[in-house]
Motif scaffolding. Structure first.
Motif, PDB file in Angstrom:
ATOM      1  N   MET A  59       0.837  -1.203   0.000  1.00 37.78           N
ATOM      2  CA  MET A  59       0.000   0.000   0.000  1.00 37.78           C
ATOM      3  C   MET A  59       0.869   1.250   0.000  1.00 37.78           C
ATOM      4  N   PRO A  60       0.430   2.297  -0.678  1.00 37.89           N
ATOM      5  CA  PRO A  60       1.198   3.553  -0.711  1.00 37.89           C
ATOM      6  C   PRO A  60       1.004   4.363   0.570  1.00 37.89           C
ATOM      7  N   ILE A  61       1.451   3.813   1.683  1.00 37.14           N
ATOM      8  CA  ILE A  61       1.343   4.501   2.973  1.00 37.14           C
ATOM      9  C   ILE A  61       2.727   4.631   3.579  1.00 37.14           C
ATOM     10  N   ALA A  62       2.891   5.637   4.417  1.00 37.17           N
ATOM     11  CA  ALA A  62       4.167   5.823   5.104  1.00 37.17           C
ATOM     12  C   ALA A  62       4.400   4.676   6.066  1.00 37.17           C
ATOM     13  N   ARG A  63       5.592   4.106   6.019  1.00 36.35           N
ATOM     14  CA  ARG A  63       5.887   2.993   6.915  1.00 36.35           C
ATOM     15  C   ARG A  63       5.818   3.431   8.378  1.00 36.35           C
ATOM     16  N   SER A  64       6.188   4.675   8.644  1.00 40.64           N
ATOM     17  CA  SER A  64       6.168   5.151  10.027  1.00 40.64           C
ATOM     18  C   SER A  64       4.751   5.214  10.586  1.00 40.64           C
ATOM     19  N   PHE A 110      11.008  -1.120  22.346  1.00 45.08           N
ATOM     20  CA  PHE A 110      10.358  -2.428  22.233  1.00 45.08           C
ATOM     21  C   PHE A 110       9.898  -2.702  20.804  1.00 45.08           C
ATOM     22  N   ILE A 111       9.569  -1.668  20.049  1.00 46.71           N
ATOM     23  CA  ILE A 111       9.261  -1.871  18.636  1.00 46.71           C
ATOM     24  C   ILE A 111      10.494  -2.416  17.908  1.00 46.71           C
ATOM     25  N   LEU A 112      11.659  -1.830  18.203  1.00 48.95           N
ATOM     26  CA  LEU A 112      12.889  -2.318  17.582  1.00 48.95           C
ATOM     27  C   LEU A 112      13.167  -3.763  17.991  1.00 48.95           C
ATOM     28  N   LEU A 113      12.909  -4.101  19.252  1.00 51.89           N
ATOM     29  CA  LEU A 113      13.059  -5.492  19.685  1.00 51.89           C
ATOM     30  C   LEU A 113      12.086  -6.399  18.938  1.00 51.89           C
ATOM     31  N   GLY A 114      10.853  -5.933  18.776  1.00 56.27           N
ATOM     32  CA  GLY A 114       9.861  -6.732  18.065  1.00 56.27           C
ATOM     33  C   GLY A 114      10.232  -6.976  16.617  1.00 56.27           C
ATOM     34  N   LEU A 115      10.910  -6.005  16.005  1.00 55.27           N
ATOM     35  CA  LEU A 115      11.339  -6.160  14.622  1.00 55.27           C
ATOM     36  C   LEU A 115      12.595  -7.004  14.497  1.00 55.27           C
ATOM     37  N   VAL A 122      17.058   8.671  19.034  1.00 53.88           N
ATOM     38  CA  VAL A 122      17.938   7.571  18.659  1.00 53.88           C
ATOM     39  C   VAL A 122      17.151   6.356  18.167  1.00 53.88           C
ATOM     40  N   MET A 123      16.123   5.956  18.919  1.00 51.88           N
ATOM     41  CA  MET A 123      15.460   4.689  18.653  1.00 51.88           C
ATOM     42  C   MET A 123      14.397   4.769  17.561  1.00 51.88           C
ATOM     43  N   ALA A 124      13.690   5.889  17.442  1.00 53.24           N
ATOM     44  CA  ALA A 124      12.631   5.988  16.432  1.00 53.24           C
ATOM     45  C   ALA A 124      13.178   5.823  15.014  1.00 53.24           C
ATOM     46  N   PRO A 125      14.236   6.536  14.606  1.00 54.24           N
ATOM     47  CA  PRO A 125      14.766   6.299  13.252  1.00 54.24           C
ATOM     48  C   PRO A 125      15.270   4.875  13.043  1.00 54.24           C
ATOM     49  N   ALA A 162      13.727   2.467  10.212  1.00 54.74           N
ATOM     50  CA  ALA A 162      14.623   1.895   9.225  1.00 54.74           C
ATOM     51  C   ALA A 162      14.556   0.364   9.227  1.00 54.74           C
ATOM     52  N   LYS A 163      14.519  -0.217  10.433  1.00 50.09           N
ATOM     53  CA  LYS A 163      14.412  -1.666  10.532  1.00 50.09           C
ATOM     54  C   LYS A 163      13.094  -2.158   9.960  1.00 50.09           C
TER      55      LYS A 163
END
Length: 285
Positions: free
Chosen positions: A127-132, A189-194, A272-275, A279-280
């Protein structure tokens, strides 16, 4: 002389869809981005409505922690504070506000991991949606769950006799500060989940992160009686700064630099963690 027209096969079109979605992401305006976030928030809320058991942690955890710590440790810790169980209740509730964000945040990582496992993200990437927007929507919903848990926590505190020595604005400020810090922790925790393969792995790693931070802080007890090396750790522990800030705002005590340190930790963790998480997410999807 004849010419031959090459027509892309369906396979080529399907393969180029994710790449096109990523290419078009930068062209999505703020209004459409907010609309996508709203739609994804609604989707996550419908999931909670379909599975109300997912709210049990937000509804029951505050009750269990208040009753457990007040009636098991309240007498002894209250005496060390120079008072009784009632004084410990006034000490504990603001501290538990700092802990709620950590516990609720772990569900974000598990949810992201589960969505990938179920193939939900395969639909989103075409879908053409922002990944963020996918990640921000999850944070918005979890902030709502965190607010519910915080209100139940405060309700339990007032029901057991907690006294608010500060102002109502101070109470609102403490809730807002805890929510802001909780949102920052969610990016971790999002980064851990990814990064982890299963939701169970996310929960296991989350507990390894949470336990030292929660119990090596001023959430449950004053730090003056702790060993010197542990006191040095608690001084830099962001949960201690948040707990001390909430106590100062709610109970009218000295704030010192705790509020500014908490805000600093919130900004630093988010920047630090949001980008890294976004990216992940792009790379994984």
């Amino acid at each position: 002389m004849s010419t031959t027209t090459l027509t892309p096969t369906p396979t080529d079109a399907a393969a180029s869809a994710p790449a096109k979605a990523l290419h078009d992401e930068g062209r999505i305006g703020l209004r459409n981005n907010l609309r996508h976030i709203g739609a994804l928030v609604r989707r996550n809320l419908l999931q909670i409505k379909k599975d109300p058991e997912s709210m049990f942690d937000a509804l029951l955890m505050p009750v269990i922690f208040v009753l457990l710590f007040v009636y098991v440790f309240g007498g002894s810790v209250g005496s060390s504070l120079g008072g009784d169980r009632q004084d410990y209740l006034n000490y504990l509730i603001p501290g538990l506000m700092a802990m709620m964000g950590m516990n609720i945040a772990m569900a974000v990582g598990s949810g992201v991991n589960d969505d990938f496992r179920k193939g939900v993200m395969d639909r989103f990437r075409t879908m053409p949606i922002a990944r963020s927007s996918v990640l921000v929507a999850k944070i918005v919903v979890e902030l709502g769950r965190m607010t519910v848990a915080t209100l139940i926590l405060l309700g339990m505190g007032f029901a057991l006799g907690m006294e608010l020595h500060g102002s109502v604005l101070g109470l609102i400020g403490a809730i807002a500060l805890a929510a802001a810090f909780g949102a920052a922790i969610m990016w971790i925790f999002i980064l851990l989940g990814l990064s982890m393969k299963t939701a169970q792995a996310v929960q296991g790693m989350g507990m390894l992160v949470m336990m030292p931070l929660q119990f090596g802080s001023s959430i449950f007890a004053p730090t003056q009686t702790m060993p010197g090396w542990l006191q040095a750790f608690t001084d830099y522990n962001p949960l201690s700064n948040l707990a001390d800030s909430a106590r100062g705002l709610m109970m009218g005590g000295p704030l010192g630099n705790s509020v500014w340190l908490t805000l600093g930790w919130t900004v630093l963790i988010t920047v630090v963690m949001a980008p890294l998480a976004v990216a992940k997410f792009r790379k994984k999807s």
